[in-house]
Enzyme design. Structure first.
Site, PDB file in Angstrom:
ATOM      1  CG  ASP A  47     -11.638  24.955 -12.454  1.00 14.03           C
ATOM      2  OD1 ASP A  47     -10.373  25.130 -12.407  1.00 14.03           O
ATOM      3  OD2 ASP A  47     -12.010  23.686 -12.601  1.00 14.03           O
ATOM      4  CB  SER A  69      -8.090  18.033 -15.307  1.00 12.34           C
ATOM      5  OG  SER A  69      -7.700  18.981 -16.043  1.00 12.34           O
ATOM      6  CG  HIS A  82      -8.600  22.164 -12.306  1.00 16.25           C
ATOM      7  ND1 HIS A  82      -9.599  22.002 -13.078  1.00 16.25           N
ATOM      8  CD2 HIS A  82      -7.658  21.142 -12.719  1.00 16.25           C
ATOM      9  CE1 HIS A  82      -9.543  21.342 -14.184  1.00 16.25           C
ATOM     10  NE2 HIS A  82      -8.364  20.649 -13.783  1.00 16.25           N
TER      11      HIS A  82
END
Length: 288
Positions: free
Chosen positions: A223, A96, A252
């Site tokens: 995601d 991320s 995710h």
């Protein structure tokens, strides 16, 4: 010096590769734990692994809000320097926002970073679970911070919390809302921290052409937080070879969700190939 929430797994020299080290970077409001299963898998393959903690994380909201993206990145630079002292090849992998910090390190220090693991990079919060207003109005967060308004605001995370595995989702949610941020991170994203993340995103987007290290991009096709377009942006803009892997049974948090073993396997194969090629070109880089 390793902090209490960090981990350092010593590896060993590999045939035709030397000593491979991987710096693992967690995401915004996250903890080193979200990279730990991948770290253990990489270590089983012989890699030395440093699961670092970003500045301001694993504490409360006030701790995080006292830091900036520059502080987060400075902690990455220090960790990379420490890892380099132990290995012949330094790889960096992040999840991320951690993926953005990994890309920035590769752009800034091309002689140090041999390759990058780009796991679910998040330049924009545009996944299917993100409310429409948040997708299109998050740019206001930078202005809020500039004029010191709404600085107590927090975007509370909503199910599925980046996890397709329902049992794991329940455990992580319970941990987040228990107040133990060192275990599973904060339950929400404070507005000031999100503003800093958006500043970092804009900068890294500009720096992508400076990334010359090979990149392994792994992204969940479904995601919930960051659309696959985030990885496609990286693949399009970097000045290096890349490989994109799409996972079909994860959300995710691909480093702990149902297909985390695939993240490990692809990373081991990709990083080993780069190290082997590097040694063939310059055998002297491997310590005796």
């Amino acid at each position: 010096m390793i902090q209490s929430n960090e981990y350092f797994f010593e590896g060993h020299a590999l045939k035709d590769c030397g000593r491979i080290g991987v710096l693992l970077i967690h995401g915004l409001t996250g903890t080193p734990n979200e990279m730990k299963m991948v770290g253990k898998g990489l270590n089983r393959a012989g890699f030395t692994v440093y699961g670092m903690q970003l500045a301001g994380h694993c504490g409360d909201v006030a701790d995080l809000n006292q830091t900036s993206w520059q502080d987060w990145y400075a902690s990455v630079e220090v960790a990379a320097k420490q890892l380099k002292e132990k290995v012949d090849h330094v790889f960096v992998a992040g999840l991320s926002m951690g993926a953005l910090l990994a890309l920035k390190l590769a752009a800034d220090q091309p002689k140090l970073i041999a390759g990058v693991g780009v796991y679910g990079p998040t330049f924009r919060y545009d996944g299917w679970s993100i409310p429409r207003y948040a997708r299109y109005l998050n740019f206001l967060l930078i202005w809020f911070k500039k004029f010191n308004v709404f600085q107590n605001g927090i975007f509370i995370e909503q199910p599925p919390y980046g996890l397709k595995d329902e049992r794991l989702r329940a455990r992580v949610a319970a941990s987040m809302f228990s107040g133990d941020s060192a275990a599973a991170g904060l339950a929400g994203n404070p507005y000031p921290a999100l503003a800093e993340m958006l500043k970092l995103s804009a900068l890294v987007r500009h720096q992508l052409p400076n990334v010359t290290a090979p990149c392994l991009l792994i992204h969940a096709s479904e995601d919930d937080v960051a659309n696959v377009s985030n990885s496609l942006l990286v693949q399009k803009k970097i000045s290096a070879e890349s490989q994109l892997v799409l996972l079909e049974d994860s959300y995710h948090l691909i480093t702990i969700d149902r297909e985390y073993k695939k993240v490990i396997d692809h990373s081991v194969t990709y990083f080993k190939a780069i190290a082997e090629k590097s040694v063939q070109v310059n055998p002297d880089q491997v310590a005796a």
